[in-house]
Scaffold this motif. Structure first.
Motif, short mmCIF file in Angstrom:
data_model
loop_
_atom_site.label_atom_id
_atom_site.label_comp_id
_atom_site.label_asym_id
_atom_site.label_seq_id
_atom_site.Cartn_x
_atom_site.Cartn_y
_atom_site.Cartn_z
N ALA A 131 -3.18 3.63 -1.43
CA ALA A 131 -3.15 2.31 -0.79
C ALA A 131 -1.73 2.00 -0.34
CB ALA A 131 -3.65 1.23 -1.74
N ASP A 132 -1.66 1.17 0.70
CA ASP A 132 -0.41 0.62 1.21
C ASP A 132 -0.62 -0.88 1.33
OD1 ASP A 132 1.83 -0.20 2.56
OD2 ASP A 132 1.81 1.42 4.03
N LEU A 133 -0.04 -1.64 0.38
CA LEU A 133 -0.30 -3.07 0.28
C LEU A 133 0.87 -3.84 0.89
CD1 LEU A 133 -1.45 -3.07 -3.46
CD2 LEU A 133 -2.83 -2.66 -1.41
N SER A 134 0.57 -4.70 1.82
CA SER A 134 1.61 -5.50 2.48
C SER A 134 1.82 -6.80 1.71
CB SER A 134 1.20 -5.80 3.93
OG SER A 134 2.17 -6.63 4.54
N CYS A 135 3.08 -7.07 1.39
CA CYS A 135 3.44 -8.31 0.67
C CYS A 135 4.38 -9.19 1.48
CB CYS A 135 4.11 -7.97 -0.65
SG CYS A 135 3.05 -7.10 -1.82
N GLY A 136 4.78 -8.74 2.65
CA GLY A 136 5.74 -9.48 3.46
C GLY A 136 6.83 -8.53 3.93
N VAL A 156 -5.17 -6.94 -6.97
CA VAL A 156 -6.16 -6.41 -7.89
C VAL A 156 -6.98 -5.34 -7.17
CG1 VAL A 156 -7.78 -8.27 -7.31
CG2 VAL A 156 -8.09 -6.97 -9.44
N ALA A 157 -7.26 -4.24 -7.87
CA ALA A 157 -8.05 -3.16 -7.29
C ALA A 157 -9.52 -3.56 -7.26
CB ALA A 157 -7.87 -1.88 -8.10
N ASP A 158 -10.17 -3.33 -6.12
CA ASP A 158 -11.59 -3.67 -6.01
C ASP A 158 -12.45 -2.78 -6.90
OD1 ASP A 158 -10.76 -5.53 -4.18
OD2 ASP A 158 -11.32 -4.36 -2.41
N GLU A 159 -12.08 -1.50 -7.02
CA GLU A 159 -12.75 -0.57 -7.90
C GLU A 159 -11.69 0.16 -8.71
OE1 GLU A 159 -15.54 2.03 -6.07
OE2 GLU A 159 -16.34 0.50 -4.73
N PRO A 202 -9.01 3.28 -6.91
CA PRO A 202 -8.18 2.17 -6.42
C PRO A 202 -7.60 2.39 -5.04
CG PRO A 202 -6.94 3.48 -7.99
CD PRO A 202 -8.31 4.08 -7.93
N ARG A 203 -8.50 2.50 -4.06
CA ARG A 203 -8.05 2.62 -2.68
C ARG A 203 -8.07 1.28 -1.96
NH1 ARG A 203 -7.67 7.84 -0.91
NH2 ARG A 203 -8.53 9.46 -2.29
N ALA A 204 -8.98 0.41 -2.35
CA ALA A 204 -9.07 -0.92 -1.75
C ALA A 204 -8.57 -1.95 -2.75
CB ALA A 204 -10.51 -1.23 -1.34
N TRP A 205 -7.67 -2.82 -2.29
CA TRP A 205 -7.07 -3.85 -3.13
C TRP A 205 -7.21 -5.20 -2.44
CZ3 TRP A 205 -3.96 -2.73 -7.69
CH2 TRP A 205 -3.89 -1.36 -7.99
N SER A 206 -7.26 -6.24 -3.26
CA SER A 206 -7.33 -7.61 -2.73
C SER A 206 -6.18 -8.42 -3.29
CB SER A 206 -8.66 -8.27 -3.12
OG SER A 206 -9.76 -7.54 -2.63
#
Length: 333
Positions: A127-132, A163-166, A170-174
């Motif tokens: 995953a690549d999670l954008s925080c700003g 938080v990881a959706d699964e 943990p490829r999809a996070w919310s």
């Protein structure tokens, strides 16, 4: 007090390490070093004795990684990295072998690209999670009982929780929540309270010369401050760590602020904690990392002078130094 002067060098490290992170076992370590196009992440494992570290994976990413943290092994070998551009990267170990069943390419420590997973494709991007756009200042996973939650403290003064959706993939996070902890360039240090049954998730953040303790209120789906601690020395908080409770009447919090290691006790109802400073231990150099042992009986403080000081309370509650570990600078080539 015992003085230890011993340094174990990793000859295959790719450069000056920006950060290093151990997993819960203490036998797996990840480092990140700058590269010409971004960063190189390397994973080492300790086979037997403290000197037997070997590189098992390495890969390159085009982003500048400056923070690393491991998830609990219950969720697999999941590693997260914070970057200077404000995004969070998550990698995971892939158990299956390469097609054809042969030896995995690069398993001897060769560097793969970010899409190849590195270290023989054992680790791959999840995953690549954008925080700003603000750089990441601190990064940590929540206790395993709370699920796969990843909190990041950004240089703009926000704490962002994903938080990881699964949890097993943990490829999809919310986005779970976002907290304003303080002004830009004033925040440092982030940790979760270790899990206890019946106690809601709690986060501890350094905000200038203060420590803020937040509690998650499920009914309101929001975080609320339950304690505000003044360091008293006028120095900004750089690091902090919450000791494992283990049935104590009070809980212990270690804070690094300037050259001081500050130890606090926290007690009472979690919605309005009572705080008392137990000790202030001064060092010759600034404290940049503090951490309790697994049982919360001893605390270590690492300073910019390449020293680690280990403390423990005696029978009358005075904090005494047990050991002093001194590293040495690498020899110039």
């Amino acid at each position: 007090m015992s003085v230890v002067e011993k340094t174990v060098e990793l000859p295959d490290i790719s450069g000056p390490a920006v950060d290093a992170a151990y997993d819960v076992s203490g036998r797996r370590m990840a480092t990140c070093v700058p590269s010409s196009s971004g960063s190189i992440v390397q994973v080492y494992e300790c086979a037997s004795g403290p000197d037997s570290w070997s590189q098992v994976a390495a890969w390159e990413t085009d982003l500048q990684v400056n923070q690393l943290t491991w998830a609990h092994p219950e969720y697999g070998r999941v590693l997260a990295g914070g970057t200077t551009s404000g995004s969070l990267l998550v990698w995971g170990q892939v158990p299956e072998v390469q097609p054809g069943g042969g030896a995995v390419p690069g398993a001897g420590g060769g560097i793969e690209d970010a899409n190849g997973g590195g270290g023989g494709a054992y680790y791959q991007p999840l995953a690549d999670l954008s925080c700003g756009t603000a750089p990441c200042r601190a990064l940590c996973f929540a206790p395993r009982q709370s699920g796969l939650l990843l909190a990041a403290l950004l240089d703009d003064g926000h704490v962002v929780v994903h938080v990881a959706d699964e949890v097993l993939a943990p490829r999809a996070w919310s986005l779970h929540s976002k907290i304003r902890a303080g002004p830009r360039d004033h925040c440092g240090g982030l940790c979760w309270r270790p899990f206890s049954p019946g106690v809601p998730p709690m986060l501890c953040v350094g905000s200038g010369p203060h420590v803020l303790v937040w509690q998650y209120v499920l009914a309101m789906h929001s975080w609320q401050i339950v304690a505000r601690i003044e360091t008293g020395n006028g120095q900004h908080v750089s690091t902090l760590h919450w000791a494992t409770p283990l049935g104590r009447p009070v809980e212990l919090l270690a804070v690094g602020s300037g050259r001081d290691l500050l130890i606090y006790s926290l007690s009472g109802d979690t919605s309005a904690l009572k705080v008392e400073q137990l000790e202030a231990l001064e060092h010759d150099d600034a404290v940049w990392k503090v951490e309790w042992d697994l049982w919360g009986n001893q605390v270590a403080a690492a300073t910019e002078g390449q020293e680690v000081h280990v403390y423990k309370p005696n029978l009358v509650g005075e904090w005494v130094e047990l050991a002093w570990v001194r590293g040495r600078e690498p020899e110039e080539q």
